[in-house]
Write a protein that holds these residues in place. Sequence first.
Motif, mmCIF file in Angstrom:
data_model
loop_
_atom_site.group_PDB
_atom_site.id
_atom_site.type_symbol
_atom_site.label_atom_id
_atom_site.label_comp_id
_atom_site.label_asym_id
_atom_site.label_seq_id
_atom_site.Cartn_x
_atom_site.Cartn_y
_atom_site.Cartn_z
ATOM 1 N N LYS A 152 0.831 -1.207 0.000
ATOM 2 C CA LYS A 152 0.000 0.000 0.000
ATOM 3 C C LYS A 152 0.867 1.259 0.000
ATOM 4 O O LYS A 152 0.574 2.228 -0.715
ATOM 5 C CB LYS A 152 -0.912 -0.007 1.237
ATOM 6 C CG LYS A 152 -1.951 1.102 1.251
ATOM 7 C CD LYS A 152 -2.902 0.910 2.428
ATOM 8 C CE LYS A 152 -3.984 2.001 2.428
ATOM 9 N NZ LYS A 152 -4.929 1.814 3.571
ATOM 10 N N ILE A 153 1.957 1.234 0.776
ATOM 11 C CA ILE A 153 2.864 2.382 0.833
ATOM 12 C C ILE A 153 3.526 2.621 -0.524
ATOM 13 O O ILE A 153 3.552 3.749 -1.032
ATOM 14 C CB ILE A 153 3.946 2.165 1.914
ATOM 15 C CG1 ILE A 153 3.311 2.145 3.311
ATOM 16 C CG2 ILE A 153 5.011 3.259 1.846
ATOM 17 C CD1 ILE A 153 4.239 1.624 4.395
ATOM 18 N N VAL A 154 4.064 1.539 -1.111
ATOM 19 C CA VAL A 154 4.745 1.664 -2.402
ATOM 20 C C VAL A 154 3.771 2.119 -3.479
ATOM 21 O O VAL A 154 4.105 2.954 -4.327
ATOM 22 C CB VAL A 154 5.398 0.318 -2.789
ATOM 23 C CG1 VAL A 154 5.966 0.386 -4.207
ATOM 24 C CG2 VAL A 154 6.502 -0.028 -1.801
ATOM 25 N N ARG A 155 2.542 1.588 -3.454
ATOM 26 C CA ARG A 155 1.534 1.988 -4.437
ATOM 27 C C ARG A 155 1.190 3.474 -4.294
ATOM 28 O O ARG A 155 1.061 4.193 -5.284
ATOM 29 C CB ARG A 155 0.289 1.129 -4.278
ATOM 30 C CG ARG A 155 -0.774 1.402 -5.355
ATOM 31 C CD ARG A 155 -1.838 0.315 -5.356
ATOM 32 N NE ARG A 155 -2.524 0.193 -4.075
ATOM 33 C CZ ARG A 155 -2.393 -0.838 -3.257
ATOM 34 N NH1 ARG A 155 -1.576 -1.825 -3.556
ATOM 35 N NH2 ARG A 155 -3.068 -0.877 -2.116
ATOM 36 N N ALA A 156 1.046 3.942 -3.051
ATOM 37 C CA ALA A 156 0.718 5.353 -2.816
ATOM 38 C C ALA A 156 1.830 6.264 -3.324
ATOM 39 O O ALA A 156 1.565 7.290 -3.964
ATOM 40 C CB ALA A 156 0.466 5.592 -1.329
ATOM 41 N N LEU A 157 3.068 5.885 -3.073
ATOM 42 C CA LEU A 157 4.200 6.693 -3.537
ATOM 43 C C LEU A 157 4.318 6.657 -5.056
ATOM 44 O O LEU A 157 4.656 7.654 -5.692
ATOM 45 C CB LEU A 157 5.497 6.191 -2.902
ATOM 46 C CG LEU A 157 5.708 6.559 -1.430
ATOM 47 C CD1 LEU A 157 6.911 5.823 -0.864
ATOM 48 C CD2 LEU A 157 5.898 8.070 -1.269
#
Length: 250
Positions: A152-157
Amino acid sequence: MSSSVFCESFLFSEISLRHTYHCDSSQGVPVHYIRYMKSGTGKIISDRGRIDISPGDMFYIPKGLKYHSYWQGDDIVSFDSFGFEYFPSPVGVEFDLQKINYTNDAFEAYQSLTSDKTVSCRSVGLLYILMSKLMPMMTSAAIDSKSRTVEKIVRALGENPTFKTKKIAKMCGISESTLYTLIKQKLGKTPNEIRKTAQCEKAMELLRTTDMTIEEISCRMNFSSSSYFRKIFFSITGKTPREYRKENVI
């Protein structure tokens, strides 16, 4: 749930394509799919795997999968397609793109379902009877909550590299310190390193497809200065923004 919302949760159809066809699903499919190949051949390629499909194959495409598919036949390429939003899998278990080695019992359930592709209580019930017979034969993978959070973090970034770490941590329901620890443990990188890479990837797209100046792109990507942007861009790509644009302009 209204009847319209109920119907929109399912996509039942028979798909027919002429000769050769390429489908770009790189934005991610909106529902899960169980499909059965009737004629022609196909291949589905994604960063999570590849499958080659022949007549008689039953296969599963997970919701959200980003892929390209290629279909070919002497005349008509045809397959039954049953899309559904809710997958009845156990908590913490996911099923990836795959062909399914189904039994005769499961195939009989499929035949009952395919006799009428109208979305109704009957057809939806038959779909989940089919799923109950297919799931024991499907390859699953346990996904821990930490891995989900990192994804989720990588996707948001990736979607918006200008997001601040504090905002992403709030989106994930964790503290900033926990966010840093998870990323470091799982990827061996800091959130800032991932952000810089995502910023440069977006900048590369702008360099290829627009006539924006280096300064404008630097500002758009939220770098503190164009000189800092050039420094980071070179450290990641091995080229200056000007060199990259000259070699890759569309």
